[in-house]
Design a protein around this motif. Sequence first.
Motif, PDB file in Angstrom:
ATOM      1  N   ARG A 161     -19.647  40.641  65.706  1.00 32.84           N
ATOM      2  CA  ARG A 161     -19.469  42.043  65.287  1.00 32.84           C
ATOM      3  C   ARG A 161     -18.127  42.273  64.598  1.00 32.84           C
ATOM      4  O   ARG A 161     -18.019  43.084  63.672  1.00 32.84           O
ATOM      5  N   LEU A 162     -17.105  41.553  65.037  1.00 38.00           N
ATOM      6  CA  LEU A 162     -15.761  41.747  64.476  1.00 38.00           C
ATOM      7  C   LEU A 162     -15.405  40.667  63.459  1.00 38.00           C
ATOM      8  O   LEU A 162     -14.229  40.470  63.158  1.00 38.00           O
ATOM      9  N   SER A 163     -16.407  40.000  62.920  1.00 36.84           N
ATOM     10  CA  SER A 163     -16.154  38.974  61.904  1.00 36.84           C
ATOM     11  C   SER A 163     -16.525  39.508  60.523  1.00 36.84           C
ATOM     12  O   SER A 163     -17.207  40.526  60.400  1.00 36.84           O
ATOM     13  N   VAL A 164     -16.051  38.810  59.496  1.00 39.13           N
ATOM     14  CA  VAL A 164     -16.497  39.080  58.131  1.00 39.13           C
ATOM     15  C   VAL A 164     -16.845  37.745  57.479  1.00 39.13           C
ATOM     16  O   VAL A 164     -16.236  36.713  57.778  1.00 39.13           O
ATOM     17  N   ALA A 165     -17.831  37.762  56.612  1.00 43.27           N
ATOM     18  CA  ALA A 165     -18.197  36.559  55.866  1.00 43.27           C
ATOM     19  C   ALA A 165     -17.131  36.288  54.804  1.00 43.27           C
ATOM     20  O   ALA A 165     -16.532  37.223  54.268  1.00 43.27           O
ATOM     21  N   PRO A 166     -16.871  35.019  54.481  1.00 41.54           N
ATOM     22  CA  PRO A 166     -15.865  34.706  53.465  1.00 41.54           C
ATOM     23  C   PRO A 166     -16.111  35.416  52.133  1.00 41.54           C
ATOM     24  O   PRO A 166     -15.166  35.879  51.485  1.00 41.54           O
ATOM     25  N   ARG A 167     -17.373  35.511  51.704  1.00 42.99           N
ATOM     26  CA  ARG A 167     -17.657  36.182  50.437  1.00 42.99           C
ATOM     27  C   ARG A 167     -17.303  37.669  50.517  1.00 42.99           C
ATOM     28  O   ARG A 167     -16.848  38.267  49.524  1.00 42.99           O
ATOM     29  N   ASP A 168     -17.503  38.285  51.695  1.00 43.28           N
ATOM     30  CA  ASP A 168     -17.149  39.688  51.862  1.00 43.28           C
ATOM     31  C   ASP A 168     -15.635  39.865  51.884  1.00 43.28           C
ATOM     32  O   ASP A 168     -15.109  40.840  51.334  1.00 43.28           O
ATOM     33  N   PHE A 169     -14.940  38.930  52.528  1.00 46.30           N
ATOM     34  CA  PHE A 169     -13.482  38.997  52.538  1.00 46.30           C
ATOM     35  C   PHE A 169     -12.935  38.874  51.120  1.00 46.30           C
ATOM     36  O   PHE A 169     -12.006  39.589  50.734  1.00 46.30           O
ATOM     37  N   ALA A 170     -13.531  37.983  50.324  1.00 48.30           N
ATOM     38  CA  ALA A 170     -13.097  37.847  48.923  1.00 48.30           C
ATOM     39  C   ALA A 170     -13.307  39.151  48.165  1.00 48.30           C
ATOM     40  O   ALA A 170     -12.446  39.583  47.384  1.00 48.30           O
ATOM     41  N   ALA A 171     -14.446  39.801  48.400  1.00 42.27           N
ATOM     42  CA  ALA A 171     -14.719  41.074  47.731  1.00 42.27           C
ATOM     43  C   ALA A 171     -13.733  42.147  48.182  1.00 42.27           C
ATOM     44  O   ALA A 171     -13.317  43.008  47.387  1.00 42.27           O
ATOM     45  N   GLN A 172     -13.342  42.121  49.447  1.00 46.17           N
ATOM     46  CA  GLN A 172     -12.381  43.102  49.958  1.00 46.17           C
ATOM     47  C   GLN A 172     -10.997  42.891  49.337  1.00 46.17           C
ATOM     48  O   GLN A 172     -10.301  43.864  49.009  1.00 46.17           O
ATOM     49  N   LEU A 173     -10.604  41.640  49.149  1.00 44.88           N
ATOM     50  CA  LEU A 173      -9.338  41.384  48.461  1.00 44.88           C
ATOM     51  C   LEU A 173      -9.418  41.826  47.003  1.00 44.88           C
ATOM     52  O   LEU A 173      -8.422  42.310  46.438  1.00 44.88           O
ATOM     53  N   ASP A 174     -10.593  41.666  46.401  1.00 48.34           N
ATOM     54  CA  ASP A 174     -10.790  42.183  45.037  1.00 48.34           C
ATOM     55  C   ASP A 174     -10.536  43.687  44.990  1.00 48.34           C
ATOM     56  O   ASP A 174      -9.922  44.193  44.040  1.00 48.34           O
ATOM     57  N   VAL A 175     -11.008  44.403  46.007  1.00 48.10           N
ATOM     58  CA  VAL A 175     -10.801  45.850  46.070  1.00 48.10           C
ATOM     59  C   VAL A 175      -9.315  46.168  46.166  1.00 48.10           C
ATOM     60  O   VAL A 175      -8.812  47.057  45.466  1.00 48.10           O
ATOM     61  N   ILE A 176      -8.596  45.457  47.031  1.00 51.40           N
ATOM     62  CA  ILE A 176      -7.160  45.699  47.188  1.00 51.40           C
ATOM     63  C   ILE A 176      -6.449  45.519  45.851  1.00 51.40           C
ATOM     64  O   ILE A 176      -5.594  46.332  45.470  1.00 51.40           O
ATOM     65  N   ALA A 177      -6.815  44.469  45.133  1.00 47.61           N
ATOM     66  CA  ALA A 177      -6.189  44.228  43.829  1.00 47.61           C
ATOM     67  C   ALA A 177      -6.610  45.289  42.816  1.00 47.61           C
ATOM     68  O   ALA A 177      -5.772  45.784  42.042  1.00 47.61           O
ATOM     69  N   ALA A 178      -7.869  45.669  42.823  1.00 41.73           N
ATOM     70  CA  ALA A 178      -8.391  46.593  41.820  1.00 41.73           C
ATOM     71  C   ALA A 178      -7.788  47.988  41.944  1.00 41.73           C
ATOM     72  O   ALA A 178      -7.577  48.670  40.930  1.00 41.73           O
ATOM     73  N   VAL A 179      -7.515  48.427  43.175  1.00 40.32           N
ATOM     74  CA  VAL A 179      -6.989  49.787  43.360  1.00 40.32           C
ATOM     75  C   VAL A 179      -5.463  49.824  43.233  1.00 40.32           C
ATOM     76  O   VAL A 179      -4.849  50.887  43.345  1.00 40.32           O
ATOM     77  N   GLY A 180      -4.851  48.676  42.997  1.00 42.60           N
ATOM     78  CA  GLY A 180      -3.400  48.646  42.797  1.00 42.60           C
ATOM     79  C   GLY A 180      -2.592  48.730  44.074  1.00 42.60           C
ATOM     80  O   GLY A 180      -1.420  49.121  44.059  1.00 42.60           O
ATOM     81  N   ALA A 181      -3.211  48.376  45.219  1.00 41.23           N
ATOM     82  CA  ALA A 181      -2.472  48.353  46.479  1.00 41.23           C
ATOM     83  C   ALA A 181      -1.592  47.107  46.541  1.00 41.23           C
ATOM     84  O   ALA A 181      -1.888  46.083  45.904  1.00 41.23           O
ATOM     85  N   THR A 182      -0.522  47.183  47.310  1.00 42.74           N
ATOM     86  CA  THR A 182       0.420  46.078  47.414  1.00 42.74           C
ATOM     87  C   THR A 182       0.537  45.650  48.877  1.00 42.74           C
ATOM     88  O   THR A 182       1.145  46.359  49.683  1.00 42.74           O
ATOM     89  N   PRO A 183      -0.031  44.510  49.239  1.00 43.63           N
ATOM     90  CA  PRO A 183       0.088  44.060  50.631  1.00 43.63           C
ATOM     91  C   PRO A 183       1.524  43.720  51.020  1.00 43.63           C
ATOM     92  O   PRO A 183       2.292  43.158  50.210  1.00 43.63           O
ATOM     93  N   VAL A 184       1.880  44.076  52.237  1.00 43.83           N
ATOM     94  CA  VAL A 184       3.166  43.710  52.838  1.00 43.83           C
ATOM     95  C   VAL A 184       2.874  43.232  54.263  1.00 43.83           C
ATOM     96  O   VAL A 184       1.797  43.470  54.803  1.00 43.83           O
ATOM     97  N   THR A 185       3.829  42.552  54.867  1.00 45.29           N
ATOM     98  CA  THR A 185       3.645  42.134  56.251  1.00 45.29           C
ATOM     99  C   THR A 185       3.940  43.300  57.187  1.00 45.29           C
ATOM    100  O   THR A 185       4.539  44.304  56.798  1.00 45.29           O
ATOM    101  N   THR A 186       3.530  43.131  58.425  1.00 45.52           N
ATOM    102  CA  THR A 186       3.834  44.142  59.436  1.00 45.52           C
ATOM    103  C   THR A 186       5.330  44.361  59.555  1.00 45.52           C
ATOM    104  O   THR A 186       5.811  45.496  59.627  1.00 45.52           O
ATOM    105  N   ALA A 187       6.093  43.268  59.587  1.00 44.02           N
ATOM    106  CA  ALA A 187       7.546  43.375  59.726  1.00 44.02           C
ATOM    107  C   ALA A 187       8.168  44.098  58.539  1.00 44.02           C
ATOM    108  O   ALA A 187       9.096  44.907  58.703  1.00 44.02           O
ATOM    109  N   GLU A 188       7.663  43.838  57.342  1.00 44.80           N
ATOM    110  CA  GLU A 188       8.207  44.499  56.154  1.00 44.80           C
ATOM    111  C   GLU A 188       7.961  46.004  56.196  1.00 44.80           C
ATOM    112  O   GLU A 188       8.845  46.798  55.853  1.00 44.80           O
ATOM    113  N   LEU A 189       6.760  46.392  56.609  1.00 46.31           N
ATOM    114  CA  LEU A 189       6.452  47.817  56.706  1.00 46.31           C
ATOM    115  C   LEU A 189       7.358  48.502  57.720  1.00 46.31           C
ATOM    116  O   LEU A 189       7.977  49.531  57.435  1.00 46.31           O
TER     117      LEU A 189
END
Length: 256
Positions: free
Chosen positions: A15-43
């Motif tokens: 239930r709490l897993s994601v398929a690799p292809r779905d994870f790739a699509a989710q990273l595509d979304v992060i890139a497409a919307v112009g979000a910038t990932p940071v680490t927990t410590a950086e935030l």
Amino acid sequence: MFHAVCETPAPAAHRLSVAPRDFAAQLDVIAAVGATPVTTAELATAWRDGSPLPRNPVVITFDDGYAGVHRHALPLLTKYGFPATVFAATGWLCGPYDTGGAPDTMLGWPQLRELAAAGVEIGGHSHTHPQLDQIPDPRLHFELRVCREIITAETGSAPTSFAYPFGYSDRRVRQAVRDAGFAQALAVENDLARSRQGPYALRRFTVRRNTTLDAFERAVTGRPQLRDVATDRALTRGYAVVRRSRQAVRKVRAAT
């Protein structure tokens, strides 16, 4: 908040897993919307000292320490140049500290070190993954101390970030996490993290096997809808009532 990334997870982790292809699509979304990932410590550091954050910051986290984070997620994170944070339950990882009870195939320490060398922040997630708000002080301090000591010994760097197992905490737990040397900690709550929550109660959204790309994009862009998180929030409130009842019963028994 991600957990396992794999094609065929064990039933306990499905239930709490994601398929690799779905994870790739989710990273595509992060890139497409112009979000910038940071680490927990950086935030947390930026919110603590007032330093600027990049445009549209988002934190990508993985709880527990599943093997697929190294096998499937790391190559994709590297492809995009996205940082992330892995919160390791040290007693669940494969190796000399394994206490058993892990719900699926977990990382080994060589893999965790490779993640750290690739720029992934390694945070603490307790030793045996208990509900920290339900255990007495001696075990609570043991869970935090041992987790931090093992990660420090195995990676050469003391973790500064922590994630509460199951997302559960109370004032006592948060103080213990701070006393153990962690500078910030993440809960769940299925909501946006905001600086006013304080560094030891920052919120996250849960990404599940059935999380749609539309719901994921709404979360990443800070405009989630109630239907995206209604079930999770209802369960969280229900569990909170049950835990408070259990705590009250234990206090009465201890007093008598």
